[in-house]
Design a protein around this motif. Structure first.
Motif, mmCIF file in Angstrom:
data_model
loop_
_atom_site.group_PDB
_atom_site.id
_atom_site.type_symbol
_atom_site.label_atom_id
_atom_site.label_comp_id
_atom_site.label_asym_id
_atom_site.label_seq_id
_atom_site.Cartn_x
_atom_site.Cartn_y
_atom_site.Cartn_z
ATOM 1 N N ALA A 550 0.836 -1.194 0.000
ATOM 2 C CA ALA A 550 0.000 0.000 0.000
ATOM 3 C C ALA A 550 0.870 1.243 0.000
ATOM 4 O O ALA A 550 1.908 1.282 0.643
ATOM 5 C CB ALA A 550 -0.901 0.007 1.215
ATOM 6 N N SER A 551 0.454 2.224 -0.733
ATOM 7 C CA SER A 551 1.182 3.475 -0.683
ATOM 8 C C SER A 551 0.473 4.416 0.273
ATOM 9 O O SER A 551 -0.684 4.205 0.645
ATOM 10 C CB SER A 551 1.268 4.084 -2.074
ATOM 11 O OG SER A 551 0.064 3.880 -2.757
ATOM 12 N N LYS A 552 1.180 5.420 0.669
ATOM 13 C CA LYS A 552 0.600 6.392 1.595
ATOM 14 C C LYS A 552 -0.563 7.103 0.921
ATOM 15 O O LYS A 552 -0.487 7.421 -0.263
ATOM 16 C CB LYS A 552 1.676 7.418 1.980
ATOM 17 C CG LYS A 552 2.734 6.825 2.881
ATOM 18 C CD LYS A 552 2.564 7.318 4.304
ATOM 19 C CE LYS A 552 3.188 6.414 5.317
ATOM 20 N NZ LYS A 552 4.617 6.413 5.381
ATOM 21 N N PRO A 553 -1.604 7.348 1.688
ATOM 22 C CA PRO A 553 -2.784 7.957 1.060
ATOM 23 C C PRO A 553 -2.464 9.273 0.360
ATOM 24 O O PRO A 553 -3.053 9.592 -0.673
ATOM 25 C CB PRO A 553 -3.715 8.187 2.239
ATOM 26 C CG PRO A 553 -3.246 7.292 3.295
ATOM 27 C CD PRO A 553 -1.807 7.054 3.074
ATOM 28 N N SER A 554 -1.509 9.995 0.913
ATOM 29 C CA SER A 554 -1.241 11.311 0.339
ATOM 30 C C SER A 554 -0.517 11.199 -0.996
ATOM 31 O O SER A 554 -0.515 12.132 -1.782
ATOM 32 C CB SER A 554 -0.411 12.136 1.310
ATOM 33 O OG SER A 554 0.713 11.387 1.721
ATOM 34 N N VAL A 584 -7.366 5.346 6.033
ATOM 35 C CA VAL A 584 -6.992 5.816 7.369
ATOM 36 C C VAL A 584 -6.108 4.821 8.088
ATOM 37 O O VAL A 584 -5.345 5.190 8.970
ATOM 38 C CB VAL A 584 -8.217 6.036 8.269
ATOM 39 C CG1 VAL A 584 -8.519 7.479 8.375
ATOM 40 C CG2 VAL A 584 -9.396 5.234 7.819
ATOM 41 N N TRP A 585 -6.250 3.568 7.723
ATOM 42 C CA TRP A 585 -5.509 2.547 8.474
ATOM 43 C C TRP A 585 -4.031 2.522 8.089
ATOM 44 O O TRP A 585 -3.223 1.988 8.814
ATOM 45 C CB TRP A 585 -6.138 1.179 8.235
ATOM 46 C CG TRP A 585 -7.509 1.127 8.773
ATOM 47 C CD1 TRP A 585 -7.860 0.850 10.054
ATOM 48 C CD2 TRP A 585 -8.718 1.396 8.068
ATOM 49 N NE1 TRP A 585 -9.215 0.925 10.179
ATOM 50 C CE2 TRP A 585 -9.775 1.249 8.982
ATOM 51 C CE3 TRP A 585 -9.000 1.731 6.762
ATOM 52 C CZ2 TRP A 585 -11.095 1.439 8.626
ATOM 53 C CZ3 TRP A 585 -10.317 1.920 6.407
ATOM 54 C CH2 TRP A 585 -11.344 1.774 7.325
ATOM 55 N N GLY A 586 -3.716 3.071 6.945
ATOM 56 C CA GLY A 586 -2.324 3.031 6.512
ATOM 57 C C GLY A 586 -1.619 4.362 6.661
ATOM 58 O O GLY A 586 -0.619 4.609 6.017
ATOM 59 N N MET A 587 -2.182 5.215 7.511
ATOM 60 C CA MET A 587 -1.661 6.582 7.602
ATOM 61 C C MET A 587 -0.247 6.618 8.154
ATOM 62 O O MET A 587 0.546 7.444 7.763
ATOM 63 C CB MET A 587 -2.554 7.433 8.482
ATOM 64 C CG MET A 587 -3.844 7.835 7.811
ATOM 65 S SD MET A 587 -3.589 8.904 6.429
ATOM 66 C CE MET A 587 -4.729 10.200 6.817
ATOM 67 N N ASN A 588 0.024 5.753 9.131
ATOM 68 C CA ASN A 588 1.352 5.887 9.747
ATOM 69 C C ASN A 588 2.228 4.709 9.372
ATOM 70 O O ASN A 588 1.796 3.622 9.201
ATOM 71 C CB ASN A 588 1.227 5.987 11.265
ATOM 72 C CG ASN A 588 0.089 5.144 11.778
ATOM 73 O OD1 ASN A 588 -0.383 4.259 11.059
ATOM 74 N ND2 ASN A 588 -0.370 5.395 12.970
#
Lengths: 588, 585
Positions: A550-554, A584-588
């Protein structure tokens, strides 16, 4: 046995029509396929059209799955409510073919005590899917539990075959990434959906209420989570351990206190082991859902009181009135039969005592505010503080869109009580985070207060609330706005544009609770309306990379990553090249 | 403590920890032990319970030559039917009507017994009117009655006019007898409203809105609110002014897209002061405002319910199992998920069931296929694993020498700790080829209380499952050919020998396993015994090999390709033998 087998064998040796169809579908010969790991075979299973006439439609069906700590809900997108609810129970942890729970012996009173296992919370642990503490979690076990519950739901309630279907998963947004990963592993490897979309619980609830911003008070099992949602985004979250589990434990405490054997014991010594349980979890849970209620909040205090030392005063006051209002009723006792204690008995409890567990769990108003830790704030205070943390405009929106949800919301009177106490806190304190003697002195001292201070001070003790101020402001604005409109109203194009629009003002700045159809139904709406979810994960991508892919949402360009959930809207070629996120789950 | 019958569980090879992906529980002690002992299967690990099955639950794919458990099977539905009326439901109904029987099959909400429709005899108001035609003219009502617990639907204030199509009637009645609009009626009413032209429609809509705002809050049930919301969102999304970004911000986490930026800017600069022309570009979907659009303000004052709870007895409230077995009730206003009183429970229509055919997920061959007819319980195809892999039965062996005064060992007897016990494992070969069996068992069972295990004969052959009559005819030959077949009568031969088969029959072989049960004494500071921790369970790895002759008896060769040579096959799996409980203390 052998007769059955040989009959089947005979059928197998002749080329039956169904076999030939199967061979057309999958050209691989059976002999060279290693069957040991069917789940992870890279060849995509053909979404076949055998047998059932509903095969064409199966692709359109989107399964909505909501996972909570204690139950799983599943149904089709577009339905008003889930088709099936499966609770996580200890019997799910047993082996297949172990029918011990059905034997009459398992119902006997002390059997649950033999289940006593090590570790914290053994009492309620088997009734939960997960504990957010990842350090001790057995992630594989969580995956297994999800799989078994899901299979039960699919077989019993959904009545669907195991053709791959797209899924939408509603998850609490505080779910740790390893847990999410375990759940997704289990879903992808066992049920083989082509895609799984993730939706966060607060957003689904907001959609389910018909609003764009809200304050979600999720009175959940493990903890109470308060999430502010602004324009479908979660902007703030605060939590407290005061949730269902604590309520059931408090109920146990109350019941155990009234057990005849314990009352005798109490005469001897008062020391009590907190880890010792006299009653089974099932029974306490049952009684907590049936009988526990919550004392109402006094909506109209006769005399305005000073903000200092409010909670204690308030509690005293309430019990007085309750006693006065129902002096005869208070004498009534409730008989509760108990079966899981050492000797089955029926205890008599005063009616008022049944409000104690919820009082202790959610309010604890006999203690001062400073005695609470950050993780165990009483709920009214927690709601107030999370509102206070919000920016002014967001707060105005959120405070008039309070959504109560979660299992404990069905404790009678609890929602009203929280709502009332929060309103009262706002009335007394305004939107000033500074509390205490010093602040009071500062407000009282006219020399010290500046311009802003004077405004706050006037709003505090006199009960002129800032919400009402906000309303005033809005009205003023409205007047001015009307005036502005009259000058500009001549333009016909604007009139044309305005026709379809709603000119009614948004409700904001006053306390208001609204009702949501629920997170599951909200997700069902979202999927039905073919809105793009935060993250959609493809099966191949997940099996190949896992959560690391997964890539960062941003980093993701949302415009290109967005896919429609609608039939045929999924363009595989472009989707495969796109990067995907965990939201949201991959934010950090 | 319940006596324990010896049992055998088989772990389906599909759930090897390797195939499950990540080694998730690296920190837990069980897996650390497993690493030490070279991946010995621990039947006590919590995850093991999810992969162990009794032999009867397992199927077998003839083409992949592999065991298939309920987890690694692809299912297809043959028939949907109601278990009460055995009426077959077409699959198209399932989507529209739901997963429950829509005829008159109901379960009692109190005791789950079946409900039957009974006519209620209204007490004759006029006693002297005993005319014979009275029964015909009287308008009788019906109710659902449980024949087990005597519950009647009149208790919740529900009566029916007709004895048939109870489901449809029930959908229109609330508990207490008040009627409600079904979804279809609501839709029609709405259509009616929109069809009325011009001002009338506006006026009617306004009136309806007003009415629903006053009384709607209470009347609005879950289904109505959902339908209203759906309608509202659809109209908003269809609104050209609303632009394309109705829900788009659901997917927007960053602020990168211009539309979300402009909307955020608008939030802060906007409001009433803003230029109306700019506002028209905003185009965000608005919120629901009225009850018609799905906005519902709850009644937070629950004092009436509290006082009802106060008045009622504990037994008047619904238990959690009763609530759980209730179907989701669309017709009631929000109860926050739960009916609380017995009076708010409703008869539950029977959940439909399915007959499923099962396929191997790898080769797509059918391995189980039931008859399509609901009434028959037969299967057309059913490849149960029991007819392909050897079954294991366990018996306690009482040796006269070791166990004192040869008292017959009773099954379920408690095992004496630290005293060697012998168990007889009988492997029975179901296939028509002779099997070569290799067993592997850890010397000590995993877990906190390791018992010592010795398989005295870990490798042996089992003869083929030939025809019973062949065997009977050949019986004399075998006897003379000196096969070590023991007879029960010859006491002198009862001696346990290492590496020797205990007893052998036509298609079965018995071997002896010696076990020294562990002592269950708890040391200071140790935790109490967990459930079933006193059961002596042996993990055992079973590997079977057999050769398939092509041409002749092609019992197991569904796909006989190479005709000439023998094909060697093997199958290996873990199984768990539960031997008995160890005596405590």
């Amino acid at each position: 046995m052998s007769g059955l087998g040989s009959g089947a064998v005979a059928a197998g040796s002749t080329p039956l029509p169904h076999r030939s169809v199967a061979n057309i579908r999958s050209p691989h010969t059976s002999s060279n396929v290693n069957p040991s790991t069917p789940a992870s075979s890279s060849r995509p299973l053909p979404s076949s059209s055998f047998g059932s006439p509903s095969s064409l439609r199966a692709d359109e069906d989107i399964l909505i799955l909501e996972l909570g700590t204690r139950k799983l809900q599943i149904g089709f997108a577009g339905d008003a409510c889930p088709r099936g609810t499966v609770w996580f129970t200890p019997s799910q942890l047993r082996r297949v073919g172990d029918f011990r729970d059905w034997s009459s012996e398992s119902k006997t009173n002390v059997d649950w005590k033999t289940k006593k296992v090590t570790g914290e919370r053994w009492w309620s642990r088997d009734h939960e899917l997960w504990e957010y503490d990842v350090r001790e979690a057995d992630l594989g076990l969580i995956g297994d539990k999800v799989e078994r519950a899901l299979r039960e739901a699919l077989t019993r309630y959904m009545l669907i075959d195991s053709r791959p279907r797209r899924m939408v998963c509603v998850l609490p947004s505080g779910l740790p990434l390893p847990m999410l990963s375990a759940v997704l592993d289990s879903l992808f490897s066992r049920l083989q959906p082509p895609t799984v979309s993730l939706l966060s619980l607060p957003v689904a609830l907001t959609v389910g209420a018909g609003v764009r911003s809200s304050l979600i008070v999720d009175l959940g099992w493990r903890e109470t989570v308060i999430t502010s949602v602004c324009e479908f985004r979660e902007v703030n979250t605060s939590r407290s351990v005061r949730g269902g589990r604590l309520l059931v434990e408090q109920t146990h405490k109350l019941l155990a206190k009234h057990l005849p054997e314990n009352q005798k014991k109490k005469a001897d010594n008062t020391s009590d082991n907190a880890e010792d349980y006299d009653l089974s979890f099932e029974e306490c849970n049952d009684i907590a859902t049936r009988m526990v209620w919550c004392k109402p909040h006094l909506s109209s205090p006769a005399a305005p009181k000073s903000g200092k030392g409010l909670p204690t005063l308030h509690e005293q006051d309430e019990s007085d009135v309750a006693a006065a209002g129902s002096s005869t009723e208070a004498l009534k006792t409730v008989r509760i039969p108990l079966r899981s204690c050492r000797s089955p008995t029926t205890i008599e409890l005063p009616w008022e005592a049944l409000a104690e567990p919820s009082e202790n769990t959610f309010f604890d108003s006999q203690y001062t505010e400073s005695s609470f830790d950050d993780h165990e704030l009483p709920l009214p205070l927690l709601v107030y503080r999370s509102l206070l943390h919000l920016p002014l405009d967001v707060r105005a929106l959120c405070m008039s869109r309070i959504i109560f949800t979660g299992g404990c919301a069905s404790v009678l009177g609890l929602r009203g009580r929280i709502f009332g106490e929060v309103s009262k806190l706002i009335e007394e304190r305004g939107w000033d985070g500074v509390q205490g003697k010093g602040a009071d002195q500062m407000r009282a001292n006219p020399k010290l207060r500046g311009k802003k201070g004077s405004r706050q001070a006037s709003s505090g003790p006199k009960g002129v609330t800032s919400p009402s101020e906000a309303v005033e402001n809005r009205e003023q604005d409205g007047v001015w706005h009307d005036a502005a409109n009259t000058t500009h109203d001549v333009c016909p194009v604007e009139e044309q544009l305005k026709r379809g629009q709603d000119t009614r003002p948004r409700v904001q700045g006053r306390m208001r609770a609204i009702e949501s159809v629920g997170a599951w139904s909200g997700a069902s709406l979202i999927a039905h309306l073919k809105a793009a979810p935060v993250s959609t994960i493809e099966r191949e991508a997940w099996l190949q990379y896992g959560a690391a892919g997964a890539s960062k949402p941003s980093e993701v360009d949302q415009k290109s990553a967005r896919q429609s959930l609608g039939p045929g809207g999924l363009i595989r070629g472009s989707a495969a090249s796109n990067s995907w996120t965990l939201g949201v789950w991959g934010m950090n | 403590m319940a006596p324990l019958n010896p049992y055998t569980y088989i772990q389906c090879p599909c759930s090897d920890s390797a195939s499950l992906g990540r080694p998730s529980d690296a920190t837990s002690p069980t897996s650390a032990e497993a690493d030490d002992e070279d991946n010995t299967f621990d039947p006590r690990a919590p995850r093991a319970n999810f992969s162990l099955y009794p032999l009867e639950y397992l199927l077998y794919c003839e083409d992949c030559h592999q065991i298939r458990c309920p987890r690694c099977i692809a299912e297809e539905i043959a028939t949907y039917f109601c278990p009460s009326c055995l009426f077959e439901v077409p699959s198209s109904n399932l989507k529209s009507e739901g997963n429950r029987c829509t005829r008159s099959c109901f379960q009692c909400p109190i005791c789950i017994g079946p409900l039957s429709v009974t006519s209620i005899e209204t007490p004759p108001s006029d006693p002297n009117l005993l005319a014979p035609d009275r029964a015909a003219t009287q308008h009788s009502t019906y109710s659902l009655i449980c024949s087990y617990c005597n519950w009647s639907s009149t208790e919740i204030g529900i009566q029916f006019d007709k004895p048939n199509s109870i489901h449809a009637q029930l959908a229109k009645i609330r508990n207490g007898g008040a009627s409600r609009l079904t979804a279809k009626e609501r839709k029609e009413r709405r259509k009616e409203l929109s069809h009325r032209g011009g001002e009338a429609a506006v006026a009617a809509a306004a009136a309806a809105a007003a009415a629903s705002e006053t009384s709607g809050g209470q009347d609005m049930d879950l289904e109505t609110q959902f339908a209203n919301l759906k309608l509202f969102y659809n109209s908003q999304l269809a609104d050209p002014n609303a632009g394309d970004n109705g829900f788009s911000s659901l997917g927007d986490l960053g602020f990168s897209s211009p539309s979300s930026l402009s909307r955020i800017m608008n939030l802060y600069t906007g409001g009433k002061l803003h230029d109306p022309r700019a506002k028209s570009k905003l185009g965000a979907m608005r919120e629901a405002i009225t009850a018609d659009e799905g906005l519902l303000e709850p009644d937070l004052d629950e004092s009436s319910l509290i006082s009802q709870l106060h008045r009622s007895d504990f037994l008047d409230t619904a238990s959690s199992t009763q609530v759980c077995s209730q179907p989701p009730n669309l017709g009631e206003p929000h109860l926050h998920g739960a009916a609380r009183f017995n009076s708010s429970l409703r008869p539950a229509p029977y959940l439909l069931r399915t007959k499923r055919s099962k396929r191997c997920p790898v080769c797509r061959h059918i391995i189980s296929k039931p008859e399509a007819k609901v009434q028959t319980t037969r299967f057309r195809i059913r490849l149960v694993a029991g007819s392909y892999i050897p079954s294991i039965s366990i018996r306690r062996l009482n040796l006269p020498g070791s166990n004192g005064p040869g008292a017959p060992a009773i099954l379920g007897d408690l095992l004496e700790p630290l005293k060697p016990v012998h168990f007889l494992l009988t492997f029975k070969n179901p296939i028509f080829e002779s099997l070569k069996v290799t067993l592997g068992a850890p010397a000590k069972t995993p877990g906190r209380f390791p018992s010592k295990v010795t398989v005295l004969c870990p490798q042996f052959d089992i003869d083929a499952n030939t025809d019973v009559w062949d065997e009977a005819l050949k019986d004399n030959d075998r006897e003379s050919s000196g096969r070590s077949r023991r007879r029960a009568g010859t006491e002198s031969q009862f001696q346990v020998e290492v590496g020797k088969i205990w007893e052998r029959g036509r298609n079965w072989v018995s071997i002896v396993v010696e076990v020294v049960p562990a002592s269950l004494k708890l040391e200071q500071g140790q935790d109490l015994l967990k459930e079933d921790e006193d059961v002596l369970e042996i993990p055992m790895f079973v590997r079977i090999e057999w050769e398939v002759e092509n041409g002749g008896d092609d019992a197991t060769t569904g796909s006989g390709r190479d005709k000439d040579q023998k094909e060697k096959r093997e199958l290996a799996y873990w199984c768990v033998l539960g031997l008995g409980r160890i005596k405590q203390g």
